[in-house]
Design an enzyme around this catalytic site. Structure first.
Site, PDB file in Angstrom:
ATOM      1  N   ILE A 137      40.689  36.056  36.606  1.00 23.67           N
ATOM      2  CA  ILE A 137      41.619  36.308  37.717  1.00 23.67           C
ATOM      3  C   ILE A 137      41.531  35.202  38.772  1.00 23.67           C
ATOM      4  CG2 ILE A 137      41.650  38.781  37.292  1.00 23.67           C
ATOM      5  CD1 ILE A 137      39.865  39.149  39.773  1.00 23.67           C
ATOM      6  N   THR A 153      38.626  33.436  38.850  1.00 21.18           N
ATOM      7  CA  THR A 153      37.195  33.425  39.142  1.00 21.18           C
ATOM      8  C   THR A 153      36.433  32.330  38.411  1.00 21.18           C
ATOM      9  OG1 THR A 153      37.192  35.152  37.489  1.00 21.18           O
ATOM     10  CG2 THR A 153      36.975  35.850  39.749  1.00 21.18           C
ATOM     11  N   ALA A 190      31.247  37.934  34.055  1.00 23.84           N
ATOM     12  CA  ALA A 190      30.446  36.778  33.629  1.00 23.84           C
ATOM     13  C   ALA A 190      29.218  37.226  32.840  1.00 23.84           C
ATOM     14  CB  ALA A 190      30.040  35.948  34.837  1.00 23.84           C
ATOM     15  N   THR A 241      31.813  26.654  40.369  1.00 26.86           N
ATOM     16  CA  THR A 241      32.749  27.787  40.407  1.00 26.86           C
ATOM     17  C   THR A 241      32.130  28.962  41.168  1.00 26.86           C
ATOM     18  OG1 THR A 241      31.974  28.482  38.218  1.00 26.86           O
ATOM     19  CG2 THR A 241      33.989  27.174  38.295  1.00 26.86           C
ATOM     20  N   GLN A 280      33.612  31.072  44.386  1.00 23.68           N
ATOM     21  CA  GLN A 280      33.689  32.519  44.511  1.00 23.68           C
ATOM     22  C   GLN A 280      33.124  32.994  45.839  1.00 23.68           C
ATOM     23  OE1 GLN A 280      35.079  35.112  42.497  1.00 23.68           O
ATOM     24  NE2 GLN A 280      36.098  33.174  42.199  1.00 23.68           N
ATOM     25  N   GLY A 317      31.344  37.635  42.032  1.00 18.45           N
ATOM     26  CA  GLY A 317      32.725  37.773  42.487  1.00 18.45           C
ATOM     27  C   GLY A 317      32.886  38.531  43.792  1.00 18.45           C
ATOM     28  N   GLU A 318      31.970  39.409  44.099  1.00 15.35           N
ATOM     29  CA  GLU A 318      32.185  40.301  45.251  1.00 15.35           C
ATOM     30  C   GLU A 318      31.168  40.150  46.376  1.00 15.35           C
ATOM     31  OE1 GLU A 318      34.183  44.184  43.596  1.00 15.35           O
ATOM     32  OE2 GLU A 318      32.892  43.356  42.084  1.00 15.35           O
TER      33      GLU A 318
HETATM   34 MO1  MOS Z   1      37.037  44.080  41.807  1.00 16.72          MO
HETATM   35  S1  MOS Z   1      37.526  45.274  43.428  1.00 16.72           S
HETATM   36  O1  MOS Z   1      36.166  45.191  40.848  1.00 16.72           O
HETATM   37  O2  MOS Z   1      38.426  43.571  41.063  1.00 16.72           O
END
Ligand code: MOS
Length: 745
Positions: free
Chosen positions: A469, A471, A513, A641, A645, A711-712
């Site tokens: 997406i 990422t 990942a 990368t 992120q 990612g978060e």
């Molecule tokens: Mo994330 S909110 O699990 O795309």
């Protein structure tokens, strides 16, 4: 052939060229002959019924092909379960154009289909809808009267667990702090609008290009609603222009496009407008009441952390909000309560670090206030109350290098030079503030399959249905394959985002990942074994009589350990086999040992965020001049990368701190600032220095590759670091994000 690369190498994006040249196509960009365009007509009311729809004027417009409403739609499934998807929440999933009921503002009430986008749009403006209004409520303060603890749990959800006697300890504590915190609604604003192109293939077959985080999730959803055989629905999402959770569940654009395609037996595209992006999934508004008690030295003795987030009236959307503070801090007495409160809106949904971005961020505001109340430096306060275990579940972590993150971040930031009193640092006419906060997120491992196929010309195809997406999944999977088989990056092509590829869950939760990486590794190992077996059958016996354990892979060749004279090129093995390729497919999933480890140990990522702000006292303008974020997230596959992120997460966190807020006019029950002019996200001019540090955190237990996912974690707590810095600069505590000028002056 270029040299193979390794996990840990900072290679550039393998999809970069395709993206900057426009070769990468997004959901609404796939050319289809004879394509029709659908334009959504959205409800003007928040709750009630449609009493009449007048479509004659629209139908009379040249180029308009159809106006689809609940009155003429084709048959769709009747049972709620047919609308469920991999990440559904309890309740009744929304169905577009199903009946006359209106449940939220901007709910789709008609789809106008035209030969051109313009015809469809003009037609949509001519559709007249009459409503019977019913009373609605969109105000969280009113909804609190109806709040309830979620009974049926969604995947990954758990209620907070209390320990000790928090209320009693709070009453007895020498130093206390208690306040109510608020986070407004946030809307996803990815660059790519939600869109779907449904290609009518004939014979009951469709090919769907959808903006989604899970091609197979959408495939199953469409098949079960519209009665297609699963094999007749192919969903592709090779490129996704950002999603942040908005594409986890199938959204109504793909449902409506499929509905129209089925009714007209033609190919149909539906693209939502930026305004309509505010008609579906969003981060729920939240209220969190946090009370903390400490002894005179600042050691925490009591935590009471209660949170409420809103949900729709038709689904029970829940997040893990108050557990994070309870997990992260050592404290004998802690309690938490979580409830959801129904309002008349679309069901909220996952938005980057759902629950943690809310709960941990607001908790870190309270921790900062407590540090001041106890007269302890905010960083020293966090170290004083540091927990080496998950304090809520009383479990050790597979790894937790948060202490190192605090240390490395503080060193880099220069925290020791901070003067502690608010309003004590200046730069010319501006007040300067330094703040710190902590972030925390899950490290998950989900069952995922991957296939690798080596061709006789030396090309390696790597395939999994998971999504990239934005990422970097294409890039990091290339790296895992390159290291695993010692094949150069230029010979590797990764295929993702296609429901026909090996099974993978939705791409989310920061698990892609680790999970897809583990699958690619297993598939490569299986392929190496197959190639070896094939090599032993070669007449020339290039590897002699060595066993599999005695060989190694080196720059595109298989050879006897340390003996360059006995080797064979991998593609020569394929050629000798007589076939066009040799392939292996494997599924990575938690085994018995992993399951046991998951019961016994907590698995999380952590971060320490340091923020500098400069505040113009007279104008109230805040600039975030510097962020240093130190992240403990296990093994980093690609520092380049991964850094991107974290940068993205931090930028989103700065937006949470200063800009992002969806306003509701409760009289209309409608989100009002549904455009980029009025819904502010951080722009280039808002962003200054951001430095990302990855702390060394070896972890052989958390996932097969030691990868935790990044990612978060970048968004969690970042807004608190900024708001805490604003307090340090100004002496003004704002407990309702974002910290806008009106709240500061
Ligand atoms: Mo994330 S909110 O699990 O795309």
């Amino acid at each position: 052939m270029t040299a193979s690369v390794h996990i840990g190498d900072a290679i550039s994006r393998v999809d970069g060229l395709a993206k900057v040249t426009g070769a990468a196509r997004y959901a609404a960009e796939h050319p289809v002959p004879g394509l029709l365009y659908g334009w959504v007509v959205s409800s003007a009311i928040a709750k009630g019924r449609i009493s009449a729809i007048h479509d004659a004027a629209a139908r009379a417009l040249p180029g308009v092909v159809d106006v689809i409403t609940h009155e003429n739609r084709p048959h769709v499934a009747w049972l709620d379960m047919s609308y469920d998807d991999q990440v559904s929440v309890p309740g009744s999933p929304f169905r577009g154009l199903y009946d006359d009921r209106i449940m939220f503002s901007l709910q789709p009430v008609a789809l106008v289909v035209g030969e051109t986008l313009e015809a469809a749009r003009d037609g949509a403006a001519l559709v007249g809808v009459e409503y019977e209004r019913e009373a609605h409520n969109t105000d969280i303060e009113v909804a609190l009267a109806e709040k309830y603890e979620p009974k049926r749990k969604r995947f990954g959800f758990s209620l907070p667990k209390s320990r000790g006697d928090a209320k009693k300890a709070l009453d007895a504590a020498a130093v206390t702090h208690s306040a109510r915190y608020h986070l407004p609604t946030h809307h996803h604003n990815p660059m790519e609008m939600h869109a779907a192109t449904v290609v009518w293939e004939g014979d009951g077959k469709i090919t769907v290009y959808d903006k989604t985080q899970g091609a197979q999730n959408v495939q199953k959803y469409l098949a079960s609603i519209f009665g297609f055989a699963k094999r007749n629905v192919r969903v592709l999402n090779p490129y996704v222009g950002g999603a942040f959770g908005s594409g986890l569940r199938p959204q109504y654009h793909v449902y409506l496009a499929t509905l129209a395609a089925k009714r007209l037996e033609r190919s149909v595209r539906v693209v939502l407008t930026r305004q309509q992006m505010f008609s579906h999934v969003h981060r729920p508004e939240a209220i969190q009441t946090i009370s903390l008690g400490a002894d005179a030295t600042g050691k925490l003795e009591a935590i009471v952390n209660d949170a409420t987030t809103v949900t729709s009236r038709f689904e029970h959307y829940m997040e893990v909000v108050c557990n994070w503070g309870l997990m992260n801090y050592a404290c004998e007495n802690a309690s938490g309560e979580y409830a959801i409160a129904p309002i008349d809106s679309y069901t909220p949904g996952d938005m980057r670090a759902p629950g943690a971005a809310t709960g941990m961020t607001l908790f870190e505001l309270a921790i900062d206030e407590m540090a001041y109340a106890a007269n302890v430096d905010p960083l020293a306060f966090r170290l004083l109350n540091y927990s080496d275990k998950d304090a809520m579940n009383d479990k050790p972590f597979t790894s937790k290098a948060l202490r190192e993150a605090y240390a490395e971040g503080a060193e880099r930031f220069g925290w020791s030079r901070r003067s502690s009193a608010p309003r004590s640092m200046r730069d010319g006419s501006e007040l300067v503030g330094w703040g710190v906060a902590t972030g925390m997120w899950d490290a998950l491992f989900m069952k995922t399959a991957a296939r690798v196929r080596l061709h006789a010309d030396g090309r390696l195809e790597v395939a999994s249905a998971t999504a990239d997406i934005g990422t970097g999944t294409y890039t990091v999977m290339t790296q895992v394959a390159s290291e695993s088989l010692a094949i150069g990056v230029d010979r590797i092509a990764v295929q993702l985002g296609d429901s026909e590829l090996p099974e993978a869950p939705v791409e989310g939760g920061s698990w892609a990942a680790a999970s897809t990486g583990a699958a690619v590794r297993l598939a490569c190992q299986a392929l190496a074994r197959k190639l070896f077996q094939q090599a032993t059958k070669m007449a020339a016996k290039p590897l002699g009589d060595v066993e599999f354990e005695g060989i190694e892979l080196c720059e595109g060749r298989m050879r006897v350990n340390g003996d360059a004279s006995r080797s064979v090129a991998l593609e020569d093995i394929v050629r000798a086999s007589g076939g066009p390729s040799i392939e292996a497919e494997e599924t990575a999933k938690p085994g018995p040992a992993d399951m046991l480890s998951m019961i016994r140990k907590a698995r999380n990522t952590h971060s320490a965020i340091f923020a500098e702000v400069k505040v113009d006292e007279e104008l109230g303008v805040v600039r975030v001049t510097r962020i240093v974020i130190a992240v403990a997230a296990g093994r980093i596959i690609n520092p380049k990368t991964a850094r991107s992120q974290i940068l993205g997460g931090v930028v989103m966190g700065i937006g949470m701190a200063l800009h992002e807020e969806t306003f509701v006019d409760h009289r209309l029950g409608r989100f009002m600032n549904h455009n980029f002019a009025e819904y502010h996200v951080s722009a280039n001019a808002d962003i200054h220095d951001i430095e990302v540090i990855f702390v060394t955190e070896p972890d052989a237990e958390v996932t097969p590759l030691g990868v935790k996912g990044i990612g978060e974690i970048g968004v969690v707590g970042t807004a608190a670091a900024v708001a805490n810095a604003i307090f340090h600069a100004t002496g003004k505590r704002v407990r309702s994000l974002p910290v806008t000028i009106d709240k500061l002056l």
